[in-house]
Design an enzyme around this catalytic site. Sequence first.
Site, short mmCIF file in Angstrom:
data_model
loop_
_atom_site.label_atom_id
_atom_site.label_comp_id
_atom_site.label_asym_id
_atom_site.label_seq_id
_atom_site.Cartn_x
_atom_site.Cartn_y
_atom_site.Cartn_z
N HIS A 5 -5.00 9.47 -0.46
CA HIS A 5 -5.05 8.68 0.76
C HIS A 5 -6.11 9.21 1.71
CE1 HIS A 5 -3.53 6.04 4.00
NE2 HIS A 5 -3.10 5.34 3.00
N HIS A 32 3.63 -2.15 3.88
CA HIS A 32 3.84 -0.76 3.47
C HIS A 32 5.34 -0.54 3.24
CE1 HIS A 32 -0.02 -0.61 5.64
NE2 HIS A 32 -0.29 0.47 4.93
N HIS A 41 -5.66 3.03 -4.54
CA HIS A 41 -5.68 3.30 -3.09
C HIS A 41 -6.06 4.77 -2.85
CE1 HIS A 41 -4.79 2.24 1.02
NE2 HIS A 41 -3.70 2.97 1.12
N ASP A 83 0.81 -1.21 0.00
CA ASP A 83 0.00 0.00 0.00
C ASP A 83 0.85 1.27 0.00
OD1 ASP A 83 -2.14 -1.71 0.16
OD2 ASP A 83 -3.09 -0.67 1.84
ZN LIG Z 1 -2.56 3.40 2.82
#
Ligand SMILES: [Zn+2]
Length: 210
Positions: free
Chosen positions: A83, A176, A79, A28
Site C-alpha cells: 500500500h 473499502h 493495489h 480496495d
Molecule cells: Zn487502498
Amino acid sequence: MNSRTAQVAGRLVDRVETAEKVVALTFDDGPTAADTDAILWLLAQRGVPATFYVNGGVAAANPGQLERLVAAGHELGNHTQDHKRLIFVTPDGVAAQVEPTDAAIRAAGYDGPITFRPPNAKKLVVAPVWLAQHDRTTVMWDVEAEDFGGGPPQPASDIAERVLAQVRPGSIVLLHPWNGRAATQEATGEVIDELRRRGYRFVTVSELIG
Ligand SMILES: [Zn+2]
C-alpha cells in the site's frame, strides 16, 4: 495537482461512457481473513461479481484468502505489495510494489486480467511510465462515499446514500470493506439491492472496460 483522470502515459480509466445500466463494484485493500466470510457472503447471496484490488503484503499475512476470492469467481486487481504511495519512486521501486502482488494473485490460481489501482490516488510520475511500458491499465473510480476524516463512525446508510446519489451507467464504485469495516459491508448489500431495483447489472472491471 491531484488528478484521478490525467496521467502522463498509459491507459487510465475512471468510468466507461455507456448508456447501458452497468456498474462495477471495486473493493480496495485486504484481504483480511476476518472479513472474507462477510464479504463473499453478501456477494454470493446476490449473485454479484466484484473486483478486488488487493495488497500482496496483506495477502501474505492472511494465507488462503486470495484463493477464496478466486474460487468465488471474482476479479482480482493489483493495489501494490505494501500500500505504498507511488510518488518519487524509481522504476525499480514501482516494479517492487507491483510484481510480487501479481505473483501472489497468479499463485492463488487467478488467470484473468490484472488491472492496477495505485494506493492514495495522488499524482503519479514514474509509475504511469512503468505501467505503460508494461502495458498495464490503471483503474480509478468515479464514485466514492466513505468518510476517512476521523470523525464519528459513518453509518452504513450514509455510505449507501452517497454511492446511490453518484452512480450512473458505466460507473466504477470504490469501497473499502476490509479491516473490520462492517458499515461498508452492510452498505454494499444495500447498494446492490437498490441498484438492482433501478435496473442495474453488475460487471467486473475488465468486463466493463472491455
Ligand atoms: Zn487502498
